[in-house]
Design a protein around this motif. Sequence first.
Motif, PDB file in Angstrom:
ATOM      1  N   LEU A  66       0.832  -1.210   0.000  1.00 52.82           N
ATOM      2  CA  LEU A  66       0.000   0.000   0.000  1.00 52.82           C
ATOM      3  C   LEU A  66       0.863   1.254   0.000  1.00 52.82           C
ATOM      4  N   TYR A  67       0.316   2.348  -0.515  1.00 52.96           N
ATOM      5  CA  TYR A  67       1.076   3.600  -0.610  1.00 52.96           C
ATOM      6  C   TYR A  67       1.216   4.262   0.760  1.00 52.96           C
ATOM      7  N   ILE A  68       2.313   4.949   0.952  1.00 55.42           N
ATOM      8  CA  ILE A  68       2.591   5.623   2.226  1.00 55.42           C
ATOM      9  C   ILE A  68       1.619   6.775   2.487  1.00 55.42           C
ATOM     10  N   VAL A  96       5.365  14.031   1.400  1.00 53.11           N
ATOM     11  CA  VAL A  96       6.105  14.529   0.234  1.00 53.11           C
ATOM     12  C   VAL A  96       7.588  14.178   0.358  1.00 53.11           C
ATOM     13  N   ARG A  97       8.148  14.341   1.559  1.00 49.44           N
ATOM     14  CA  ARG A  97       9.560  14.024   1.768  1.00 49.44           C
ATOM     15  C   ARG A  97       9.841  12.539   1.552  1.00 49.44           C
ATOM     16  N   LEU A  98       8.938  11.681   2.033  1.00 47.63           N
ATOM     17  CA  LEU A  98       9.128  10.242   1.837  1.00 47.63           C
ATOM     18  C   LEU A  98       9.146   9.891   0.347  1.00 47.63           C
ATOM     19  N   HIS A  99       8.257  10.487  -0.414  1.00 47.55           N
ATOM     20  CA  HIS A  99       8.245  10.242  -1.860  1.00 47.55           C
ATOM     21  C   HIS A  99       9.549  10.729  -2.499  1.00 47.55           C
ATOM     22  N   ARG A 100      10.061  11.851  -2.040  1.00 43.80           N
ATOM     23  CA  ARG A 100      11.321  12.371  -2.598  1.00 43.80           C
ATOM     24  C   ARG A 100      12.496  11.457  -2.289  1.00 43.80           C
ATOM     25  N   PHE A 101      12.409  10.722  -1.174  1.00 43.98           N
ATOM     26  CA  PHE A 101      13.451   9.747  -0.845  1.00 43.98           C
ATOM     27  C   PHE A 101      13.274   8.447  -1.616  1.00 43.98           C
ATOM     28  N   GLN A 145      15.656  11.237  10.284  1.00 41.21           N
ATOM     29  CA  GLN A 145      15.147  12.138   9.253  1.00 41.21           C
ATOM     30  C   GLN A 145      13.790  12.745   9.613  1.00 41.21           C
ATOM     31  N   PHE A 146      12.927  11.964  10.284  1.00 45.58           N
ATOM     32  CA  PHE A 146      11.541  12.391  10.468  1.00 45.58           C
ATOM     33  C   PHE A 146      11.115  12.536  11.921  1.00 45.58           C
TER      34      PHE A 146
END
Length: 393
Positions: free
Chosen positions: A170-172, A183-188, A207-208
């Motif tokens: 499943l998507y985050i 957004v940051r997780l997707h950028r990583f 990081q979070f």
Amino acid sequence: MKVACVLITHLPMKAEQTRHIELRGRAVIITASFGSKQVVLDSSPEVTGVVAGMPLQEALSRCKVAALVQADEPYYRTIFYRVIESLSQRSPLVEKAELGCAYVGVDGLEAMYGDEARLVASLLQTTPPDFNARVGLARGKFPAYIAAVLSGGGQATRVPEDVAGFLKRLYIDLLPISWENKVRLHRFGLHTIGQLASLSIGSVQAQFGPEGRMAWELAKGTDNSRLLPHKPEETVSESLTFPSPATTLYAIRSAVELLLGRAFANPTLRGRHVRTADLESRVLRKPFWTRHFAFKEAVNSKDKALSALKASLETVDLPGALEDMRLTLSGITGEFGIQAGLFPDMRRQEQLRESMKQLEARLRSRPPIFQVRDVEPWSRIPERRQALVQFDP
């Protein structure tokens, strides 16, 4: 504990389409204001690429033809509160989460209803038929929520024993974290819950922060958070029917004055104060009209309440002719005063506690106010000496 998540997806949008039929089948975005910032509260299925919490400017760049509707949050909360009251008649343990989502403790209820299918049917009957609620069953709130999200309208899903395996593809975006961290997780390059779970807890937390740790634990299938039972709010309500539909502010003010007089004559309010007032009316050939008012300071008489409401009533924009009116006073509190205490520190604490309760009544949610507490003041590591915890009045 076995938990059922009763979920009404897009409750604000469904509520608006119920009272404004012309919105059905159109691209619509419901907006909410947070200070000077406009964000998306909800959107219709015709709007693609837009999710709740997204800045309005970004949402409009993805769907330029969408019609904008200002959120009527008191109306949405009224609908949801009726669902919570109905669920409380099925189970003694009900938690009211975010709008449209409730968690129900169902341990032992299957035996009472006969089987799981009958229990699910009873939970679904607590919501309006047009809202297509769904149910998820799991050993934890987050997996139960995900199961409800994956269910179809009017259906239920049970989470298997392998919770992490159930979540990994499943998507985050389903994780209960801020829009910025998603957004940051997707950028990583982390797009699925399984990808997040494959990392070490140290790297995620570095990081979070605490939110990252919580997201990592949920991705691993671990959710030990307890159900927080909903406490029914004590209220006093009075209503009247206009001899003929009212169209003037003078008639509205007179009706409010009369209803306030009846409400404060109720023995329930004797020697007590109220923090908020809600008005609800049926409008001739139009949907219900509702307004929420929060008093700057808790009031204990008709005259004080009317004086506080006068300025707000002057700016009310009536949607049409009102057929009736219901006044509901809530946020009922015990008697208090401004008497100076013997000990200054205790007096300041009491004033701060009262201010927090008043702010909670105005926001209709727990204020995001925190305080610093000593944890390990002797530690050589600065980060361990103190912690930031939510202020508890």
